[in-house]
Scaffold this motif. Structure first.
Motif, short mmCIF file in Angstrom:
data_model
loop_
_atom_site.label_atom_id
_atom_site.label_comp_id
_atom_site.label_asym_id
_atom_site.label_seq_id
_atom_site.Cartn_x
_atom_site.Cartn_y
_atom_site.Cartn_z
N HIS A 76 48.16 42.82 39.92
CA HIS A 76 49.17 43.73 40.47
C HIS A 76 49.45 43.42 41.95
N ALA A 77 48.42 43.04 42.69
CA ALA A 77 48.62 42.70 44.11
C ALA A 77 49.22 41.31 44.25
N LEU A 78 48.93 40.44 43.29
CA LEU A 78 49.42 39.06 43.35
C LEU A 78 50.94 38.99 43.27
N ILE A 79 51.55 39.94 42.59
CA ILE A 79 52.99 39.91 42.42
C ILE A 79 53.72 40.05 43.75
N HIS A 80 53.04 40.59 44.77
CA HIS A 80 53.65 40.76 46.09
C HIS A 80 53.41 39.54 46.99
N LYS A 81 52.62 38.59 46.52
CA LYS A 81 52.37 37.37 47.27
C LYS A 81 53.39 36.30 46.88
N LYS A 82 53.44 35.25 47.67
CA LYS A 82 54.38 34.18 47.41
C LYS A 82 54.07 33.55 46.06
N HIS A 83 55.11 33.41 45.23
CA HIS A 83 54.91 32.83 43.91
C HIS A 83 54.79 31.31 44.00
N ASN A 84 54.31 30.72 42.91
CA ASN A 84 54.12 29.26 42.83
C ASN A 84 53.08 28.75 43.82
N GLU A 85 52.18 29.63 44.20
CA GLU A 85 51.05 29.24 45.07
C GLU A 85 49.81 30.01 44.63
N PHE A 86 48.65 29.35 44.74
CA PHE A 86 47.40 30.05 44.52
C PHE A 86 47.03 30.86 45.76
N HIS A 87 46.42 32.03 45.53
CA HIS A 87 45.96 32.89 46.61
C HIS A 87 44.52 33.32 46.29
N ALA A 88 43.67 33.28 47.28
CA ALA A 88 42.27 33.69 47.10
C ALA A 88 42.19 35.20 46.91
N SER A 89 41.30 35.63 46.02
CA SER A 89 41.22 37.04 45.67
C SER A 89 40.91 37.92 46.87
N HIS A 90 40.06 37.46 47.79
CA HIS A 90 39.69 38.31 48.93
C HIS A 90 40.85 38.47 49.92
N LYS A 91 41.88 37.62 49.78
CA LYS A 91 43.06 37.77 50.63
C LYS A 91 44.18 38.54 49.91
N VAL A 92 43.94 38.83 48.64
CA VAL A 92 44.92 39.59 47.85
C VAL A 92 44.52 41.06 47.77
N VAL A 93 43.21 41.31 47.54
CA VAL A 93 42.67 42.67 47.44
C VAL A 93 41.41 42.75 48.29
N ASP A 94 41.27 43.84 49.04
CA ASP A 94 40.09 44.05 49.86
C ASP A 94 38.83 44.01 48.98
N ASP A 95 37.81 43.25 49.44
CA ASP A 95 36.59 43.06 48.66
C ASP A 95 35.91 44.38 48.29
N LEU A 97 37.25 47.37 48.05
CA LEU A 97 38.08 48.09 47.09
C LEU A 97 37.92 47.49 45.69
N PHE A 98 37.83 46.16 45.63
CA PHE A 98 37.67 45.50 44.34
C PHE A 98 36.32 45.85 43.70
N GLU A 99 35.25 45.84 44.50
CA GLU A 99 33.92 46.13 43.96
C GLU A 99 33.80 47.56 43.45
N GLN A 100 34.63 48.45 43.96
CA GLN A 100 34.61 49.84 43.51
C GLN A 100 35.56 50.09 42.34
N SER A 101 36.33 49.08 41.98
CA SER A 101 37.39 49.26 40.98
C SER A 101 36.84 49.21 39.56
N GLU A 102 37.60 49.80 38.67
CA GLU A 102 37.26 49.79 37.25
C GLU A 102 37.30 48.37 36.69
N ILE A 103 38.25 47.56 37.16
CA ILE A 103 38.38 46.20 36.64
C ILE A 103 37.16 45.36 36.97
N TYR A 104 36.52 45.63 38.11
CA TYR A 104 35.32 44.87 38.47
C TYR A 104 34.11 45.38 37.68
N GLN A 105 33.93 46.69 37.65
CA GLN A 105 32.75 47.26 37.03
C GLN A 105 32.72 47.03 35.51
N ASP A 106 33.88 47.16 34.87
CA ASP A 106 33.92 47.10 33.41
C ASP A 106 34.29 45.74 32.85
#
Length: 366
Positions: A76-95, A97-106
């Motif tokens: 969901h955050a990647l869609i706001h980044k420049k397309h056709n380029e790879f982006h590192a996860s820690h620069k897309v979503v705060d670390d 916030l990610f560790e507290q998220s449902e997507i990380y835990q589950d």
């Protein structure tokens, strides 16, 4: 692993879509990662229409199903980044916030995933988003700028391979093109996803939308102005989702015209970069009841005990004429025509003209 070997695998997949799994495994090794996937979907929050992955336990994505794509912070955050380029996860979503998220835990944590890089690009001609995600565990650390640049050097080649694959499939795969049938019909026809999105429509459909007062199109969706009709439309699509394949056929009033609305379950077949796909869909037809034949006069007289004059007036109503037009056509007074319409309403036990014409047109359609 040498880059040339990776590029050879990527371009081989253009002609052999089933080879994408092997290619992903090669890319995974080249980028020193443990998990990788490529997915195509019509929106970033929907389940993929095509999906290839490597490194995950069998059935891992199926277990999480649609919910994964609805809560995936990275995508969901990647869609706001420049397309056709790879982006590192820690620069897309705060670390944190990610560790507290449902997507990380589950999802991510049970699979041993902590860091990732992702690339999103869109085929504007089809509206399909393609996403490539590459991941690894915490022990290997974050993806550095060097890692990201290394991955980005593959993007032009992956993009080229996907485009070549689509062209190859268009030429070599025989797909039933429902669009060809739609284009040759004089009726207004549109193909819908079961979520209510318009996949394709013909020219008569576009002409009907430009004139109608009972519906509008916005963001590739159709909205009926009458709540009951909108609810019935959505309920029909939901029934198709649940396996109820019954066609729906009913009548609606559009200004002075009566229309026959038909909804039928079907399948939409199409070609994407990584294969040939078939999804459930609905074919919606808008058929004008103002045809040259109209309801059978003899049948109306026998079934509803109409006089010859009443049957002729009722038939003209069904062809889309109003009382004034009928009076002019028949050389009668408007008062006479209105009295005949009132008599027809009584004899058909109808509270309005729409109800009456619906009953009369059953003499044609049923």
């Amino acid at each position: 692993m040498e880059k040339d070997s990776v590029l050879e695998a990527i371009y081989s997949s253009a002609l052999k879509p089933k080879q994408w799994l092997e290619t992903l495994e090669i890319i995974n090794t080249y980028l020193e990662s443990s998990h990788i996937f490529i997915a195509e979907r019509s929106s970033i929050s929907e389940s993929p229409i095509s999906f290839v992955e490597s490194g995950f336990d069998r059935g891992h994505f199926e277990t999480y199903q649609q919910h994964f794509f609805a809560v995936d912070l990275w995508s969901h955050a990647l869609i706001h980044k420049k397309h056709n380029e790879f982006h590192a996860s820690h620069k897309v979503v705060d670390d944190r916030l990610f560790e507290q998220s449902e997507i990380y835990q589950d999802f991510a944590r049970p699979a041993g995933i902590r860091n990732g890089i992702g690339c999103l690009f869109t085929d504007h001609s089809s509206g399909i988003h393609a996403e490539i995600g590459v991941m690894r565990d915490a022990s290997r650390g974050r993806y550095s700028d060097v890692d990201v640049n290394r991955a980005n050097s593959l993007i032009p080649h992956i993009n080229n391979a996907l485009e070549l694959s689509k062209e190859y499939r268009r030429i070599n795969v025989q797909v039933s093109e429902l669009s060809a049938i739609l284009d040759h019909s004089r009726d207004a026809l549109a193909l819908f996803t079961l979520e209510g999105k318009i996949l394709y429509h013909n020219a008569p459909w576009e002409q009907w939308l430009a004139k109608t007062r009972i519906a509008k199109s916005s963001n590739k969706s159709l909205y009926w102005h009458t709540p009951s009709l909108q609810n019935q439309f959505i309920q029909t699509l939901n029934k198709y989702k649940n396996g109820d394949g019954q066609s729906v056929n009913f009548f609606i009033q559009d200004a002075s015209k009566l229309l026959n609305l038909q909804i039928k379950p079907t399948r939409h077949e199409f070609v994407s970069a990584i294969g040939h796909h078939s999804i459930e869909a609905a074919l919606v037809s808008i058929i004008s009841c103002g045809n040259e034949n109209g309801p059978d006069l003899t049948a109306m007289k026998m079934m509803y005990r109409m006089t010859q004059a009443e049957a002729e007036v009722a038939a003209l109503l069904c062809k889309g004429q109003n009382a004034e037009e009928i009076a002019h056509y028949r050389g009668s007074s408007i008062g006479t025509i209105r009295q005949q319409i009132k008599s027809c309403l009584h004899k058909t036990a109808s509270s309005n003209q729409t109800m009456m014409m619906t009953k009369l047109f059953r003499l044609i359609y049923y």
